[in-house]
Design a protein around this motif. Structure first.
Motif, PDB file in Angstrom:
ATOM      1  N   GLY A   7       1.458 -11.345 -17.293  1.00 44.52           N
ATOM      2  CA  GLY A   7       0.035 -11.053 -17.067  1.00 44.52           C
ATOM      3  C   GLY A   7      -0.468 -11.527 -15.723  1.00 44.52           C
ATOM      4  O   GLY A   7      -1.668 -11.699 -15.522  1.00 44.52           O
ATOM      5  N   GLY A   8       0.462 -11.713 -14.792  1.00 47.05           N
ATOM      6  CA  GLY A   8       0.088 -12.269 -13.491  1.00 47.05           C
ATOM      7  C   GLY A   8       0.077 -11.230 -12.386  1.00 47.05           C
ATOM      8  O   GLY A   8       0.136 -10.035 -12.654  1.00 47.05           O
ATOM      9  N   ARG A   9      -0.007 -11.707 -11.142  1.00 48.08           N
ATOM     10  CA  ARG A   9      -0.062 -10.798 -10.011  1.00 48.08           C
ATOM     11  C   ARG A   9       1.264 -10.754  -9.274  1.00 48.08           C
ATOM     12  O   ARG A   9       2.083 -11.671  -9.388  1.00 48.08           O
ATOM     13  CB  ARG A   9      -1.191 -11.199  -9.080  1.00 48.08           C
ATOM     14  CG  ARG A   9      -1.119 -12.650  -8.627  1.00 48.08           C
ATOM     15  CD  ARG A   9      -2.395 -13.031  -7.925  1.00 48.08           C
ATOM     16  NE  ARG A   9      -2.514 -12.319  -6.650  1.00 48.08           N
ATOM     17  CZ  ARG A   9      -3.652 -12.182  -5.986  1.00 48.08           C
ATOM     18  NH1 ARG A   9      -4.760 -12.691  -6.456  1.00 48.08           N
ATOM     19  NH2 ARG A   9      -3.677 -11.557  -4.842  1.00 48.08           N
ATOM     20  N   PHE A  10       1.450  -9.688  -8.520  1.00 45.76           N
ATOM     21  CA  PHE A  10       2.704  -9.476  -7.802  1.00 45.76           C
ATOM     22  C   PHE A  10       2.390  -9.021  -6.383  1.00 45.76           C
ATOM     23  O   PHE A  10       1.420  -8.293  -6.150  1.00 45.76           O
ATOM     24  CB  PHE A  10       3.524  -8.393  -8.520  1.00 45.76           C
ATOM     25  CG  PHE A  10       4.605  -7.769  -7.663  1.00 45.76           C
ATOM     26  CD1 PHE A  10       5.876  -8.319  -7.613  1.00 45.76           C
ATOM     27  CD2 PHE A  10       4.335  -6.639  -6.902  1.00 45.76           C
ATOM     28  CE1 PHE A  10       6.867  -7.750  -6.800  1.00 45.76           C
ATOM     29  CE2 PHE A  10       5.318  -6.057  -6.096  1.00 45.76           C
ATOM     30  CZ  PHE A  10       6.580  -6.614  -6.054  1.00 45.76           C
ATOM     31  N   GLU A  11       3.204  -9.459  -5.432  1.00 46.30           N
ATOM     32  CA  GLU A  11       3.176  -8.871  -4.091  1.00 46.30           C
ATOM     33  C   GLU A  11       4.603  -8.788  -3.588  1.00 46.30           C
ATOM     34  O   GLU A  11       5.382  -9.744  -3.750  1.00 46.30           O
ATOM     35  CB  GLU A  11       2.327  -9.715  -3.126  1.00 46.30           C
ATOM     36  CG  GLU A  11       2.374  -9.129  -1.716  1.00 46.30           C
ATOM     37  CD  GLU A  11       1.344  -9.708  -0.741  1.00 46.30           C
ATOM     38  OE1 GLU A  11       0.457 -10.478  -1.176  1.00 46.30           O
ATOM     39  OE2 GLU A  11       1.451  -9.377   0.441  1.00 46.30           O
ATOM     40  N   MET A  54       7.664   0.165   1.127  1.00 48.29           N
ATOM     41  CA  MET A  54       6.390   0.000   0.414  1.00 48.29           C
ATOM     42  C   MET A  54       6.052  -1.487   0.373  1.00 48.29           C
ATOM     43  O   MET A  54       6.880  -2.306  -0.019  1.00 48.29           O
ATOM     44  CB  MET A  54       6.522   0.557  -1.005  1.00 48.29           C
ATOM     45  CG  MET A  54       5.241   0.537  -1.794  1.00 48.29           C
ATOM     46  SD  MET A  54       4.053   1.704  -1.136  1.00 48.29           S
ATOM     47  CE  MET A  54       4.385   3.144  -2.148  1.00 48.29           C
ATOM     48  N   HIS A  55       4.861  -1.810   0.813  1.00 49.85           N
ATOM     49  CA  HIS A  55       4.340  -3.179   0.686  1.00 49.85           C
ATOM     50  C   HIS A  55       3.178  -3.073  -0.274  1.00 49.85           C
ATOM     51  O   HIS A  55       2.225  -2.337  -0.003  1.00 49.85           O
ATOM     52  CB  HIS A  55       3.893  -3.681   2.060  1.00 49.85           C
ATOM     53  CG  HIS A  55       3.333  -5.069   2.027  1.00 49.85           C
ATOM     54  ND1 HIS A  55       2.636  -5.623   3.078  1.00 49.85           N
ATOM     55  CD2 HIS A  55       3.361  -6.032   1.065  1.00 49.85           C
ATOM     56  CE1 HIS A  55       2.272  -6.856   2.767  1.00 49.85           C
ATOM     57  NE2 HIS A  55       2.682  -7.122   1.546  1.00 49.85           N
ATOM     58  N   TRP A  56       3.296  -3.723  -1.409  1.00 54.62           N
ATOM     59  CA  TRP A  56       2.233  -3.540  -2.395  1.00 54.62           C
ATOM     60  C   TRP A  56       1.936  -4.777  -3.226  1.00 54.62           C
ATOM     61  O   TRP A  56       2.740  -5.693  -3.293  1.00 54.62           O
ATOM     62  CB  TRP A  56       2.509  -2.314  -3.263  1.00 54.62           C
ATOM     63  CG  TRP A  56       3.471  -2.397  -4.409  1.00 54.62           C
ATOM     64  CD1 TRP A  56       3.153  -2.259  -5.739  1.00 54.62           C
ATOM     65  CD2 TRP A  56       4.909  -2.519  -4.386  1.00 54.62           C
ATOM     66  NE1 TRP A  56       4.297  -2.301  -6.515  1.00 54.62           N
ATOM     67  CE2 TRP A  56       5.369  -2.467  -5.721  1.00 54.62           C
ATOM     68  CE3 TRP A  56       5.855  -2.696  -3.369  1.00 54.62           C
ATOM     69  CZ2 TRP A  56       6.717  -2.573  -6.060  1.00 54.62           C
ATOM     70  CZ3 TRP A  56       7.209  -2.814  -3.705  1.00 54.62           C
ATOM     71  CH2 TRP A  56       7.608  -2.747  -5.029  1.00 54.62           C
ATOM     72  N   ARG A  57       0.727  -4.768  -3.768  1.00 53.78           N
ATOM     73  CA  ARG A  57       0.256  -5.815  -4.676  1.00 53.78           C
ATOM     74  C   ARG A  57      -0.087  -5.163  -5.996  1.00 53.78           C
ATOM     75  O   ARG A  57      -0.609  -4.039  -6.002  1.00 53.78           O
ATOM     76  CB  ARG A  57      -1.035  -6.439  -4.171  1.00 53.78           C
ATOM     77  CG  ARG A  57      -0.871  -7.273  -2.960  1.00 53.78           C
ATOM     78  CD  ARG A  57      -2.185  -7.945  -2.601  1.00 53.78           C
ATOM     79  NE  ARG A  57      -1.944  -8.792  -1.462  1.00 53.78           N
ATOM     80  CZ  ARG A  57      -2.788  -8.944  -0.452  1.00 53.78           C
ATOM     81  NH1 ARG A  57      -3.953  -8.330  -0.466  1.00 53.78           N
ATOM     82  NH2 ARG A  57      -2.489  -9.721   0.551  1.00 53.78           N
ATOM     83  N   VAL A  58       0.171  -5.868  -7.078  1.00 60.27           N
ATOM     84  CA  VAL A  58      -0.251  -5.405  -8.403  1.00 60.27           C
ATOM     85  C   VAL A  58      -1.064  -6.520  -9.047  1.00 60.27           C
ATOM     86  O   VAL A  58      -0.664  -7.687  -9.016  1.00 60.27           O
ATOM     87  CB  VAL A  58       0.964  -5.034  -9.299  1.00 60.27           C
ATOM     88  CG1 VAL A  58       0.491  -4.578 -10.663  1.00 60.27           C
ATOM     89  CG2 VAL A  58       1.818  -3.955  -8.645  1.00 60.27           C
ATOM     90  N   LEU A  59      -2.221  -6.136  -9.582  1.00 55.66           N
ATOM     91  CA  LEU A  59      -3.138  -7.122 -10.181  1.00 55.66           C
ATOM     92  C   LEU A  59      -3.639  -6.634 -11.528  1.00 55.66           C
ATOM     93  O   LEU A  59      -3.904  -5.435 -11.683  1.00 55.66           O
ATOM     94  CB  LEU A  59      -4.355  -7.312  -9.263  1.00 55.66           C
ATOM     95  CG  LEU A  59      -3.997  -7.688  -7.839  1.00 55.66           C
ATOM     96  CD1 LEU A  59      -4.846  -6.936  -6.859  1.00 55.66           C
ATOM     97  CD2 LEU A  59      -4.102  -9.169  -7.658  1.00 55.66           C
ATOM     98  N   PRO A  60      -3.774  -7.553 -12.491  1.00 57.06           N
ATOM     99  CA  PRO A  60      -4.308  -7.143 -13.788  1.00 57.06           C
ATOM    100  C   PRO A  60      -5.830  -7.023 -13.750  1.00 57.06           C
ATOM    101  O   PRO A  60      -6.500  -7.801 -13.060  1.00 57.06           O
ATOM    102  CB  PRO A  60      -3.893  -8.289 -14.719  1.00 57.06           C
ATOM    103  CG  PRO A  60      -3.786  -9.485 -13.836  1.00 57.06           C
ATOM    104  CD  PRO A  60      -3.426  -8.987 -12.455  1.00 57.06           C
ATOM    105  N   ILE A  61      -6.375  -6.032 -14.465  1.00 57.48           N
ATOM    106  CA  ILE A  61      -7.824  -5.931 -14.662  1.00 57.48           C
ATOM    107  C   ILE A  61      -8.085  -6.435 -16.072  1.00 57.48           C
ATOM    108  O   ILE A  61      -7.643  -5.823 -17.049  1.00 57.48           O
ATOM    109  CB  ILE A  61      -8.312  -4.463 -14.543  1.00 57.48           C
ATOM    110  CG1 ILE A  61      -7.916  -3.880 -13.188  1.00 57.48           C
ATOM    111  CG2 ILE A  61      -9.823  -4.366 -14.772  1.00 57.48           C
ATOM    112  CD1 ILE A  61      -8.493  -4.596 -12.001  1.00 57.48           C
ATOM    113  N   LYS A  62      -8.756  -7.574 -16.169  1.00 59.12           N
ATOM    114  CA  LYS A  62      -8.935  -8.214 -17.470  1.00 59.12           C
ATOM    115  C   LYS A  62     -10.382  -8.168 -17.921  1.00 59.12           C
ATOM    116  O   LYS A  62     -11.296  -8.327 -17.105  1.00 59.12           O
ATOM    117  CB  LYS A  62      -8.528  -9.689 -17.387  1.00 59.12           C
ATOM    118  CG  LYS A  62      -7.052  -9.901 -17.213  1.00 59.12           C
ATOM    119  CD  LYS A  62      -6.752 -11.379 -17.254  1.00 59.12           C
ATOM    120  CE  LYS A  62      -5.310 -11.654 -16.899  1.00 59.12           C
ATOM    121  NZ  LYS A  62      -5.049 -13.074 -16.791  1.00 59.12           N
ATOM    122  N   VAL A  63     -10.570  -7.944 -19.213  1.00 56.21           N
ATOM    123  CA  VAL A  63     -11.889  -8.160 -19.814  1.00 56.21           C
ATOM    124  C   VAL A  63     -11.668  -9.299 -20.797  1.00 56.21           C
ATOM    125  O   VAL A  63     -10.947  -9.144 -21.784  1.00 56.21           O
ATOM    126  CB  VAL A  63     -12.418  -6.890 -20.512  1.00 56.21           C
ATOM    127  CG1 VAL A  63     -13.720  -7.195 -21.243  1.00 56.21           C
ATOM    128  CG2 VAL A  63     -12.635  -5.786 -19.481  1.00 56.21           C
TER     129      VAL A  63
END
Ligand code: FMN
Length: 129
Positions: A87-91, A106-115
């Motif tokens: 459930g964390g972030r990635f770069e 590809m240089h990318w970040r992935v982030l969770p959208i949490k409610v």
């Protein structure tokens, strides 16, 4: 009293409108997937088309795995999978492929959208680098 985004948009539907303007006009590629294990694409912006050659409408329901190929570093993808599970972030950076087969870094970040604690979706910000 100082204005803030929260105050200006409170109780309106303008938050989504703000996000749409930002995403549609971003110079970086933006990809949103659902929260399922497969991670199906539910949104891609125009910059995604410029970066990858894929038409946003064509990738809806597919997964970002379509960008991977023989040169994609499995270690980077394993690190991403671990981050998603936690459930964390990635770069990171890895070789991906455009629709026509041209490789790119590809240089990318992935982030969770949490409610609250619940993950509703994942967002990626991507650029060539
Ligand atoms: C929001 C999001 C964006 C992603 N973007 C990319 C990407 O740009 N390039 C890539 O190689 N993988 C990307 N992935 C990773 C793949 O979709 C997938 O999660 C990864 O390959 C691990 O799953 P697998 O082991 O089944 O392949 C992204 C994942 C998510 C959730």
């Amino acid at each position: 009293m100082t204005s803030s985004l929260e105050k200006v948009f409170e109780g309106t539907n303008a938050s989504l409108a703000l996000l749409q303007v930002l995403a549609e006009n971003s110079f970086d590629s933006i990809l949103v997937t659902d929260a399922s294990a497969a991670g199906k694409i539910i949104y891609a912006n125009k910059a995604f088309k410029k970066l990858t050659g894929h038409e946003p409408a064509d990738v809806l329901g597919q997964t970002p795995r379509i960008l991977q190929g023989p040169g994609t570093d499995k270690k980077v993808i394993d690190r991403l999978s671990g981050a998603l599970k936690a459930g964390g972030r990635f770069e990171g950076k890895a070789i991906n492929y455009k629709k026509n087969g041209t490789p790119l870094i590809m240089h990318w970040r992935v982030l969770p959208i949490k409610v609250g604690k619940k993950i509703m979706a994942w967002v990626a910000i991507q650029r060539e680098g």
